[in-house]
Design a protein around this motif. Structure first.
Motif, PDB file in Angstrom:
ATOM      1  N   GLU A  76      35.226   1.530   1.256  1.00 41.22           N
ATOM      2  CA  GLU A  76      34.875   2.324   2.058  1.00 41.22           C
ATOM      3  C   GLU A  76      33.623   3.276   1.804  1.00 41.22           C
ATOM      4  N   ALA A  77      33.849   3.728   0.566  1.00 42.97           N
ATOM      5  CA  ALA A  77      32.748   4.583  -0.048  1.00 42.97           C
ATOM      6  C   ALA A  77      31.560   3.935  -0.682  1.00 42.97           C
ATOM      7  N   ASP A  80      27.672   4.754   0.285  1.00 44.37           N
ATOM      8  CA  ASP A  80      27.491   6.096   1.140  1.00 44.37           C
ATOM      9  C   ASP A  80      26.893   7.271   0.243  1.00 44.37           C
ATOM     10  N   ARG A  82      26.541  10.364   0.117  1.00 47.77           N
ATOM     11  CA  ARG A  82      27.060  11.423   0.217  1.00 47.77           C
ATOM     12  C   ARG A  82      28.032  11.612  -0.767  1.00 47.77           C
ATOM     13  N   ARG A  83      28.324  10.300  -1.354  1.00 47.59           N
ATOM     14  CA  ARG A  83      29.550  10.334  -2.624  1.00 47.59           C
ATOM     15  C   ARG A  83      28.885   9.940  -3.792  1.00 47.59           C
TER      16      ARG A  83
END
Length: 339
Positions: A76-77, A80, A82-83
């Motif tokens: 899921e990460a 991304d 932002r991660r």
């Protein structure tokens, strides 16, 4: 790279840079960790701090954490941005718990389809980190690999839905056959989304040694081609050569069964960059003087631009006259770094 001569300066520079994030201005890549490794690898370790001083204004603070990346939630990460900090933490833990080659081998096939992320700087940074570790396993170099893999995971960006066109037997012929995207697309991500057709090349290769040979051919062809086509976009077309070279640098640290998939991914990336920034036509260009590899690197360092230095680094890996001419062409066409 003579590790006994480079380790001190390179370690200090990497430690200095690990307080900064991998990007600036929302999306542009921080090239400093890649450049200092390239300088150290080619006998210019004494210049790394001076170069970082010139680049300092382009560095931004490391981003904030969001939530830990775990074995259960990493899918899921993935991709991304932002991660970035979370992914860097994850790889820092991974590489602290096991040999770095084992961690790389586990994650390479997961990340390989998304090597377009960050305009391919993600895999390029990993390639530099791997070369440094192959020269000597020092803690800041392991940390740099964690940062590089974290950046790649956070910016992971696959490309799908591309129609396959007939290619040519050689890498150069297939690069020449790459159709340009339609005009009017601005920015790497929009241009990448406009890539709809790419020729096939070496797609039947499964033997690891053949894959290495073809990947070496691709890096040479893309570097040579910059001398006559780099004017299409002097900065971005550098990546048609440096991205596959980053993959090539990682091969010896990877299981052999990952070499052929690495070749195929590297070809797709090099061809996509070629499609995105190809000029209308080639130009004949001859360098003003024939220089040695050391002289070409000195010219690149004096110029200072990060992409010039990294293309020169790749050109020196190849080492022939046309590759060195491509590096000089980049010096001629690019804006110098001004502190």
């Amino acid at each position: 790279m003579d590790d006994s001569e480079t380790s001190g300066q390179l370690e200090e520079a990497l430690e200095r840079l690990h307080t900064a994030g991998p990007e600036r201005d929302g999306w542009l890549s921080n090239h400093a960790p890649m450049v200092v490794e390239a300088l150290a690898a080619h006998g210019q370790s004494g210049a790394v701090h001076r170069w970082v001083d010139l680049y300092q204004d382009k560095l931004e603070d490391f981003p904030d954490r969001v939530a830990p990346v775990t074995d259960d939630n990493w899918r899921e990460a993935l991709g991304d941005p932002r991660r970035i900090a979370d992914w860097t933490d994850h790889f820092s833990r991974t590489l602290a718990e096991r040999p770095w080659r084992d961690g790389l081998a586990e994650w390479w096939p997961r990340l390989l389809p998304g090597l377009y992320g960050g305009a391919t700087h993600t895999v390029i940074r990993v390639g530099h980190a791997v070369r440094a570790l192959e020269a000597g396993e020092h803690a800041p170099r392991v940390t740099e690999l964690a940062h590089a893999l974290g950046y790649w995971a956070a910016r992971h960006q696959p490309v799908t839905g591309v129609a396959v066109l007939p290619g040519a037997p050689t890498a150069m012929g297939s690069l020449d056959a790459v159709p340009a995207i339609e005009p009017g697309h601005l920015g790497f991500r929009n241009r990448l989304a406009a890539v709809r057709r790419l020729p096939s090349w070496a797609d039947d290769v499964t033997d690891p040694d053949t894959a290495r040979a073809r990947l070496t051919e691709l890096v040479r062809a893309a570097t040579h081609r910059y001398a006559t086509h780099g004017h299409g976009e002097p900065t971005m077309l550098v990546h048609a050569a440096t991205a596959p070279n980053a993959v090539l640098r990682a091969l010896d640290s990877l299981p052999r069964d990952q070499w052929a998939p690495s070749l195929h991914a590297a070809w797709a990336a090099s061809a996509a960059v070629t499609a995105m920034y190809a000029p209308a036509e080639a130009v004949a260009w001859t360098p003003p003087a024939r220089l040695t590899a050391e002289e070409v690197m000195e010219r690149a360092l004096a110029h200072g631009d990060e992409h010039v230095i990294k293309l020169t680094d790749t050109a020196l890996d190849i080492g022939d006259d046309l590759a060195l001419a491509a590096a000089l062409r980049a010096v001629e066409m690019s804006e110098p770094l001004v502190g």
